[in-house]
Scaffold this motif. Structure first.
Motif, PDB file in Angstrom:
ATOM      1  N   GLY A  69     -41.868  33.250  16.010  1.00 23.59           N
ATOM      2  CA  GLY A  69     -41.219  34.509  16.015  1.00 23.59           C
ATOM      3  C   GLY A  69     -42.074  35.579  15.521  1.00 23.59           C
ATOM      4  N   ASP A  93     -35.763  31.854   7.460  1.00 32.09           N
ATOM      5  CA  ASP A  93     -34.446  32.129   7.781  1.00 32.09           C
ATOM      6  C   ASP A  93     -33.429  31.586   8.915  1.00 32.09           C
ATOM      7  OD1 ASP A  93     -32.886  34.847   7.558  1.00 32.09           O
ATOM      8  OD2 ASP A  93     -33.205  35.273   9.653  1.00 32.09           O
ATOM      9  N   ASP A  94     -34.281  30.399   9.004  1.00 28.26           N
ATOM     10  CA  ASP A  94     -33.523  29.313   9.859  1.00 28.26           C
ATOM     11  C   ASP A  94     -32.316  28.425   9.457  1.00 28.26           C
ATOM     12  OD1 ASP A  94     -33.546  27.902  12.501  1.00 28.26           O
ATOM     13  OD2 ASP A  94     -34.113  26.140  11.611  1.00 28.26           O
ATOM     14  N   VAL A  95     -31.394  28.372  10.116  1.00 25.61           N
ATOM     15  CA  VAL A  95     -30.232  27.710   9.607  1.00 25.61           C
ATOM     16  C   VAL A  95     -29.816  26.349   9.890  1.00 25.61           C
ATOM     17  CG1 VAL A  95     -28.873  29.809   9.077  1.00 25.61           C
ATOM     18  CG2 VAL A  95     -28.579  28.616  11.297  1.00 25.61           C
ATOM     19  N   THR A  96     -31.048  25.834  10.702  1.00 25.32           N
ATOM     20  CA  THR A  96     -30.860  24.466  11.163  1.00 25.32           C
ATOM     21  C   THR A  96     -30.902  23.355  10.189  1.00 25.32           C
ATOM     22  OG1 THR A  96     -32.287  24.962  13.203  1.00 25.32           O
ATOM     23  CG2 THR A  96     -32.077  22.743  12.695  1.00 25.32           C
ATOM     24  N   TRP A 132     -40.603  31.516  10.153  1.00 28.92           N
ATOM     25  CA  TRP A 132     -39.452  31.225  11.129  1.00 28.92           C
ATOM     26  C   TRP A 132     -38.378  30.398  10.232  1.00 28.92           C
ATOM     27  CZ3 TRP A 132     -37.597  32.900  15.686  1.00 28.92           C
ATOM     28  CH2 TRP A 132     -36.585  32.286  16.187  1.00 28.92           C
ATOM     29  N   THR A 133     -38.833  29.179   9.537  1.00 27.68           N
ATOM     30  CA  THR A 133     -38.031  28.499   8.893  1.00 27.68           C
ATOM     31  C   THR A 133     -37.257  29.090   7.667  1.00 27.68           C
ATOM     32  OG1 THR A 133     -39.746  27.527   7.686  1.00 27.68           O
ATOM     33  CG2 THR A 133     -38.934  26.388   9.833  1.00 27.68           C
ATOM     34  N   TYR A 178     -44.567  29.173  11.227  1.00 25.75           N
ATOM     35  CA  TYR A 178     -43.578  28.090  11.069  1.00 25.75           C
ATOM     36  C   TYR A 178     -42.991  28.519   9.817  1.00 25.75           C
ATOM     37  CZ  TYR A 178     -41.425  23.763   9.466  1.00 25.75           C
ATOM     38  OH  TYR A 178     -40.532  22.939   9.225  1.00 25.75           O
ATOM     39  N   SER A 187     -40.912  42.113  12.132  1.00 20.68           N
ATOM     40  CA  SER A 187     -41.515  40.868  11.801  1.00 20.68           C
ATOM     41  C   SER A 187     -42.999  41.394  11.482  1.00 20.68           C
ATOM     42  CB  SER A 187     -41.479  39.798  12.763  1.00 20.68           C
ATOM     43  OG  SER A 187     -42.116  40.544  13.946  1.00 20.68           O
ATOM     44  N   ARG A 190     -39.985  37.842   4.316  1.00 23.62           N
ATOM     45  CA  ARG A 190     -38.659  38.115   4.602  1.00 23.62           C
ATOM     46  C   ARG A 190     -38.020  39.267   4.118  1.00 23.62           C
ATOM     47  NH1 ARG A 190     -36.634  36.534   9.769  1.00 23.62           N
ATOM     48  NH2 ARG A 190     -37.736  34.643  10.321  1.00 23.62           N
TER      49      ARG A 190
END
Length: 268
Positions: A41, A174-177, A171-172, A168, A16, A114
């Motif tokens: 993260g 790479d987030d799959v939510t 994190w988002t 934020y 990171s 990323r």
């Protein structure tokens, strides 16, 4: 560096970016930055020439458990020293500057970071002092500038808020939510078959009580009732409740009918 007891177990997750605070002025803000980093993260923090030196007890008090980030940060005399081992550096730039560099939003920067980190390259994000931000010499150490697309009439962020925006987005990226979902807790979304079973129950009782007595209009009324329940994700538990409601309403109607018949018989 000063260790502290307790705090959250903030172990680094993969490769990171490093957050680099250039000439930060308040220990409270450094602690709040660590808190924001933990949420998003980001786990590696560097300070360049902190105004009041380091360590500062107030930072840990404001970190809300992000102690590990503070315990492991490093101190550097210059920006050049802080970025010397990095491959790519982005710099937040809230004010227009006479500089020719690529300019990204926070979301765009997070996406690029990323990709960079996925290649096992080391990246950093520069944040300037609370009052003035980064100067031109600071930004000369960066490859790319980042500016947040906020309300142009009021673009005032404190240091930890600025870090939180990047954390934020990092994190988002790479987030799959799922952007939208239904919280069902212990139940589940009803299947079409379960919903059809309830609608059959409901329509039968509506026929029995006379609600659907207008024969020409009955098909359209039944379709409208179906559309009402098909619009959303009805849960199994909700269908059980509705079955119970319809059953009790029907039971009450039948009991009233029997009472009325008994009354009529007594009158005869």
């Amino acid at each position: 560096m000063t260790g502290r007891d307790g705090g959250a177990d903030l172990a680094p997750i993969g490769n990171s970016p490093v957050v680099i605070l250039v000439r930060p002025q308040l220990a409270d803000n450094i602690g709040a930055v660590a808190r924001a980093m933990g949420n998003g993260g980001l786990f590696h923090l560097r300070l360049v020439a902190p105004r009041d030196g380091w360590p500062q007890e107030k930072a840990w008090r404001n970190a809300s458990g992000a102690d590990r980030i503070l315990d492991n940060l490093t101190i550097h005399d210059t920006v050049a020293e802080a970025v010397a081992d990095l491959h790519r550096v982005v710099a937040t730039c809230p004010r227009p500057r006479h500089i020719v560099k690529p300019l990204l939003t926070a979301r765009g920067a997070a996406a690029e970071l990323r990709v960079i980190c996925a290649r096992d390259l080391r990246a950093g994000i520069l944040f300037g002092p609370e009052r003035a931000g980064l100067d031109n010499d600071d930004m000369a150490c960066a490859d790319t500038l980042v500016r947040y697309p906020l309300n142009p009439g009021f673009m005032s962020l404190n240091l930890s808020q600025a870090v939180m925006v990047m954390a934020y987005e990092w994190w988002t990226a790479d987030d799959v939510t799922l952007p939208r979902r239904l919280m069902t807790n212990e139940t589940a979304v009803a299947t079409k078959g379960e919903l059809d079973n309830f609608l059959g129950h409901l329509v039968a009782e509506l026929d029995a009580c006379g609600f659907l007595r207008n024969k020409p209009k009955r098909p359209g009324m039944v379709r409208n009732i179906r559309h009402l329940f098909e619009r959303g994700e009805v849960t199994v538990q909700e269908l059980r409740t509705l079955h119970g409601i319809v059953t009790e309403l029907a039971l009450g109607r039948r009991q009233r009918g029997r009472t009325e018949k008994d009354g009529d018989a007594a009158a005869d």
